[in-house]
Scaffold this motif. Sequence first.
Motif, PDB file in Angstrom:
ATOM      1  N   THR A   9       0.835  -0.995   0.048  1.00  0.00           N
ATOM      2  CA  THR A   9       0.031  -0.085  -0.130  1.00  0.00           C
ATOM      3  C   THR A   9       0.792   1.230   0.018  1.00  0.00           C
ATOM      4  OG1 THR A   9      -1.588   1.214   1.144  1.00  0.00           O
ATOM      5  CG2 THR A   9      -0.068   0.150   2.655  1.00  0.00           C
ATOM      6  N   THR A  10       0.275   2.348  -0.169  1.00  0.00           N
ATOM      7  CA  THR A  10       1.078   3.497  -0.256  1.00  0.00           C
ATOM      8  C   THR A  10       1.101   4.167   1.207  1.00  0.00           C
ATOM      9  OG1 THR A  10      -0.845   4.811  -0.685  1.00  0.00           O
ATOM     10  CG2 THR A  10       0.408   4.228  -2.586  1.00  0.00           C
ATOM     11  N   LEU A  11       0.364   3.628   2.273  1.00  0.00           N
ATOM     12  CA  LEU A  11       0.384   4.077   3.456  1.00  0.00           C
ATOM     13  C   LEU A  11       1.666   3.460   4.290  1.00  0.00           C
ATOM     14  CD1 LEU A  11      -3.405   3.283   4.448  1.00  0.00           C
ATOM     15  CD2 LEU A  11      -2.204   5.718   3.888  1.00  0.00           C
ATOM     16  N   ALA A  12       2.408   4.338   4.890  1.00  0.00           N
ATOM     17  CA  ALA A  12       3.727   3.904   5.286  1.00  0.00           C
ATOM     18  C   ALA A  12       3.539   3.908   6.914  1.00  0.00           C
ATOM     19  CB  ALA A  12       4.901   5.130   5.268  1.00  0.00           C
ATOM     20  N   GLY A  13       3.836   2.967   7.577  1.00  0.00           N
ATOM     21  CA  GLY A  13       3.436   2.684   8.995  1.00  0.00           C
ATOM     22  C   GLY A  13       4.744   2.577   9.611  1.00  0.00           C
ATOM     23  N   GLN A  14       4.681   2.321  10.991  1.00  0.00           N
ATOM     24  CA  GLN A  14       6.008   1.948  11.893  1.00  0.00           C
ATOM     25  C   GLN A  14       6.450   0.618  11.574  1.00  0.00           C
ATOM     26  OE1 GLN A  14       7.697   4.039  14.254  1.00  0.00           O
ATOM     27  NE2 GLN A  14       6.497   5.464  13.374  1.00  0.00           N
ATOM     28  N   LEU A  15       5.696  -0.281  11.311  1.00  0.00           N
ATOM     29  CA  LEU A  15       6.338  -1.627  11.097  1.00  0.00           C
ATOM     30  C   LEU A  15       5.664  -2.187   9.722  1.00  0.00           C
ATOM     31  CD1 LEU A  15       5.123  -2.802  14.714  1.00  0.00           C
ATOM     32  CD2 LEU A  15       7.406  -2.484  13.841  1.00  0.00           C
ATOM     33  N   ASP A  16       6.508  -3.076   9.141  1.00  0.00           N
ATOM     34  CA  ASP A  16       6.121  -3.818   8.137  1.00  0.00           C
ATOM     35  C   ASP A  16       5.514  -5.208   8.247  1.00  0.00           C
ATOM     36  OD1 ASP A  16       7.088  -1.609   6.242  1.00  0.00           O
ATOM     37  OD2 ASP A  16       9.178  -2.157   7.313  1.00  0.00           O
ATOM     38  N   GLY A  17       5.183  -5.544   9.343  1.00  0.00           N
ATOM     39  CA  GLY A  17       4.720  -6.551   9.894  1.00  0.00           C
ATOM     40  C   GLY A  17       5.008  -7.195  11.049  1.00  0.00           C
ATOM     41  N   ALA A  18       4.962  -8.600  11.393  1.00  0.00           N
ATOM     42  CA  ALA A  18       5.521  -9.146  12.667  1.00  0.00           C
ATOM     43  C   ALA A  18       6.188 -10.478  12.333  1.00  0.00           C
ATOM     44  CB  ALA A  18       4.168  -9.362  13.590  1.00  0.00           C
ATOM     45  N   TRP A  19       6.893 -10.906  13.130  1.00  0.00           N
ATOM     46  CA  TRP A  19       7.656 -12.388  12.995  1.00  0.00           C
ATOM     47  C   TRP A  19       7.370 -12.943  14.452  1.00  0.00           C
ATOM     48  CZ3 TRP A  19      13.107 -13.125  14.205  1.00  0.00           C
ATOM     49  CH2 TRP A  19      13.756 -14.511  13.855  1.00  0.00           C
ATOM     50  N   TRP A  20       7.141 -14.133  14.433  1.00  0.00           N
ATOM     51  CA  TRP A  20       6.883 -14.784  15.806  1.00  0.00           C
ATOM     52  C   TRP A  20       7.840 -16.019  15.731  1.00  0.00           C
ATOM     53  CZ3 TRP A  20       1.906 -18.155  17.234  1.00  0.00           C
ATOM     54  CH2 TRP A  20       2.036 -18.497  18.676  1.00  0.00           C
ATOM     55  N   PRO A  21       9.046 -15.830  16.013  1.00  0.00           N
ATOM     56  CA  PRO A  21       9.964 -17.126  16.097  1.00  0.00           C
ATOM     57  C   PRO A  21       9.769 -18.296  16.921  1.00  0.00           C
ATOM     58  CG  PRO A  21      11.164 -15.621  17.198  1.00  0.00           C
ATOM     59  CD  PRO A  21       9.795 -14.878  16.912  1.00  0.00           C
ATOM     60  N   TYR A  22      10.116 -19.663  16.807  1.00  0.00           N
ATOM     61  CA  TYR A  22       9.802 -20.559  17.542  1.00  0.00           C
ATOM     62  C   TYR A  22      10.644 -20.698  18.742  1.00  0.00           C
ATOM     63  CZ  TYR A  22       7.255 -22.394  13.614  1.00  0.00           C
ATOM     64  OH  TYR A  22       6.364 -22.550  12.660  1.00  0.00           O
ATOM     65  N   SER A  23      11.917 -20.072  18.679  1.00  0.00           N
ATOM     66  CA  SER A  23      12.826 -20.223  19.568  1.00  0.00           C
ATOM     67  C   SER A  23      13.596 -18.689  19.755  1.00  0.00           C
ATOM     68  CB  SER A  23      13.878 -21.147  19.668  1.00  0.00           C
ATOM     69  OG  SER A  23      14.655 -20.823  18.621  1.00  0.00           O
ATOM     70  N   ARG A  24      14.603 -18.474  20.737  1.00  0.00           N
ATOM     71  CA  ARG A  24      15.487 -17.252  20.920  1.00  0.00           C
ATOM     72  C   ARG A  24      16.596 -17.771  20.263  1.00  0.00           C
ATOM     73  NH1 ARG A  24      13.202 -13.075  23.602  1.00  0.00           N
ATOM     74  NH2 ARG A  24      11.242 -13.607  24.825  1.00  0.00           N
ATOM     75  N   ASP A  25      16.929 -18.482  19.423  1.00  0.00           N
ATOM     76  CA  ASP A  25      18.110 -18.907  18.615  1.00  0.00           C
ATOM     77  C   ASP A  25      17.996 -18.266  17.206  1.00  0.00           C
ATOM     78  OD1 ASP A  25      20.321 -19.988  17.382  1.00  0.00           O
ATOM     79  OD2 ASP A  25      19.643 -22.137  17.711  1.00  0.00           O
ATOM     80  N   LEU A  26      18.692 -17.196  17.226  1.00  0.00           N
ATOM     81  CA  LEU A  26      18.721 -16.452  15.867  1.00  0.00           C
ATOM     82  C   LEU A  26      19.273 -17.405  14.805  1.00  0.00           C
ATOM     83  CD1 LEU A  26      19.514 -12.794  16.867  1.00  0.00           C
ATOM     84  CD2 LEU A  26      17.726 -13.733  15.683  1.00  0.00           C
ATOM     85  N   GLU A  27      20.525 -18.051  15.078  1.00  0.00           N
ATOM     86  CA  GLU A  27      20.939 -18.848  14.121  1.00  0.00           C
ATOM     87  C   GLU A  27      20.271 -19.892  13.487  1.00  0.00           C
ATOM     88  OE1 GLU A  27      25.571 -20.730  13.262  1.00  0.00           O
ATOM     89  OE2 GLU A  27      24.771 -20.310  15.140  1.00  0.00           O
ATOM     90  N   ALA A  28      19.465 -20.345  14.535  1.00  0.00           N
ATOM     91  CA  ALA A  28      18.160 -21.256  13.784  1.00  0.00           C
ATOM     92  C   ALA A  28      17.026 -20.933  13.251  1.00  0.00           C
ATOM     93  CB  ALA A  28      17.800 -22.204  15.118  1.00  0.00           C
ATOM     94  N   GLU A  29      16.672 -19.655  13.803  1.00  0.00           N
ATOM     95  CA  GLU A  29      15.517 -18.794  13.210  1.00  0.00           C
ATOM     96  C   GLU A  29      15.675 -18.144  11.859  1.00  0.00           C
ATOM     97  OE1 GLU A  29      12.465 -19.496  14.444  1.00  0.00           O
ATOM     98  OE2 GLU A  29      13.275 -20.540  16.027  1.00  0.00           O
ATOM     99  N   LEU A  30      16.733 -17.448  11.940  1.00  0.00           N
ATOM    100  CA  LEU A  30      16.594 -16.547  10.812  1.00  0.00           C
ATOM    101  C   LEU A  30      16.945 -17.206   9.296  1.00  0.00           C
ATOM    102  CD1 LEU A  30      19.410 -13.647  12.026  1.00  0.00           C
ATOM    103  CD2 LEU A  30      16.929 -13.526  11.572  1.00  0.00           C
ATOM    104  N   PRO A  31      17.183 -18.326   9.099  1.00  0.00           N
ATOM    105  CA  PRO A  31      17.367 -18.883   7.831  1.00  0.00           C
ATOM    106  C   PRO A  31      15.787 -19.105   7.180  1.00  0.00           C
ATOM    107  CG  PRO A  31      18.983 -19.978   8.994  1.00  0.00           C
ATOM    108  CD  PRO A  31      18.358 -19.206   9.976  1.00  0.00           C
ATOM    109  N   ALA A  32      14.980 -19.651   8.146  1.00  0.00           N
ATOM    110  CA  ALA A  32      13.456 -19.706   7.665  1.00  0.00           C
ATOM    111  C   ALA A  32      12.846 -18.181   7.144  1.00  0.00           C
ATOM    112  CB  ALA A  32      12.770 -20.380   8.781  1.00  0.00           C
ATOM    113  N   LEU A  33      13.190 -17.343   8.115  1.00  0.00           N
ATOM    114  CA  LEU A  33      12.711 -15.954   7.914  1.00  0.00           C
ATOM    115  C   LEU A  33      13.159 -15.333   6.679  1.00  0.00           C
ATOM    116  CD1 LEU A  33      11.268 -13.433   9.108  1.00  0.00           C
ATOM    117  CD2 LEU A  33      13.398 -12.649  10.046  1.00  0.00           C
ATOM    118  N   ALA A  34      14.502 -15.482   6.618  1.00  0.00           N
ATOM    119  CA  ALA A  34      14.911 -14.997   5.056  1.00  0.00           C
ATOM    120  C   ALA A  34      14.491 -15.722   4.064  1.00  0.00           C
ATOM    121  CB  ALA A  34      16.770 -15.088   5.077  1.00  0.00           C
ATOM    122  N   ALA A  35      14.496 -17.026   3.897  1.00  0.00           N
ATOM    123  CA  ALA A  35      13.778 -17.729   2.910  1.00  0.00           C
ATOM    124  C   ALA A  35      12.290 -17.308   2.653  1.00  0.00           C
ATOM    125  CB  ALA A  35      13.769 -19.289   3.247  1.00  0.00           C
ATOM    126  N   ALA A  36      11.469 -16.973   3.724  1.00  0.00           N
ATOM    127  CA  ALA A  36      10.011 -16.809   3.798  1.00  0.00           C
ATOM    128  C   ALA A  36      10.016 -15.378   2.857  1.00  0.00           C
ATOM    129  CB  ALA A  36       9.360 -16.477   4.758  1.00  0.00           C
TER     130      ALA A  36
END
Length: 190
Positions: free
Chosen positions: A26-53
Motif C-alpha cells: 500500500t502507499t500508507l507508510a507505518g511504523q512496522l512492516d509486519g510481525a515475526w513470531w520465532p519458535y525460539s530465541r536462537d537467531l542462528e536457527a530462526e533467521l534462515p527460515a525468515l530470510a527464505a520466507a
Amino acid sequence: MTMTLDRAAQPGVVLRPARLSLTPKTTLAGQLDGAWWPYSRDLEAELPALAAALEEPWGRITRVSVNPGRWPVVPRTVAVAGRVLHVGWFTEQDPDKLILLSYTVGRWDLLVIPPETEPAAAARLMAAAAIPGSALAAGVLMANETVIGRGIRDARRREAAWEDEGGAFMSTFGEPFGRSALPLSANGWR
C-alpha cells in the motif's frame, strides 16, 4: 581456515516455516512492516527460515539488526541457503523490533513476538503489526498486549470465581448468599 555450515543442508535439520504477518502492499507508510513470531530465541536457527520466507515478497535479505537484550546469543553471521546473512546488534534499537536490510530493495521493520507468547496473544499482535499506515511502534504494541492479556486473565479469574461459587450473589462481607437468604417475591418464587 573458515568454514560456513548451512543448517538447511545438514541431514536431519528441518527448517520450520516462518510465522509471519506482513503489511499488504500500500502507499500508507507505518511504523512496522509486519510481525515475526520465532519458535525460539536462537537467531542462528530462526533467521534462515525468515530470510527464505521473505525472499519472494521482499527480495534477498543481506543484513539483520536486533537488540541483544532479547537474544541470548547474537551471531555475527548466519548461513542462509549457501550465502551469509550479516547480523548486527544495537542496544538503542527497540528490543521488540527486527530490522531487515537489502542492498537493492531497502529496509523493513518487523515486530518480534516472543516465542513463549500464547497463540491468541500472538495472533492479536500479528494482526496489529500488519495494519497499513499504523503509527504504533513495536514497544507500544507489546505494552498494549500486556494490558489486554492482563485484562483477559482477570476476567477469566473473575468468571472462574463466579463458577466456583455456583454463580451465587455475594454479600457485602464477601460470602455467597444462599437461596434461602433471598427474600420471597410476591408470587412465592425466589
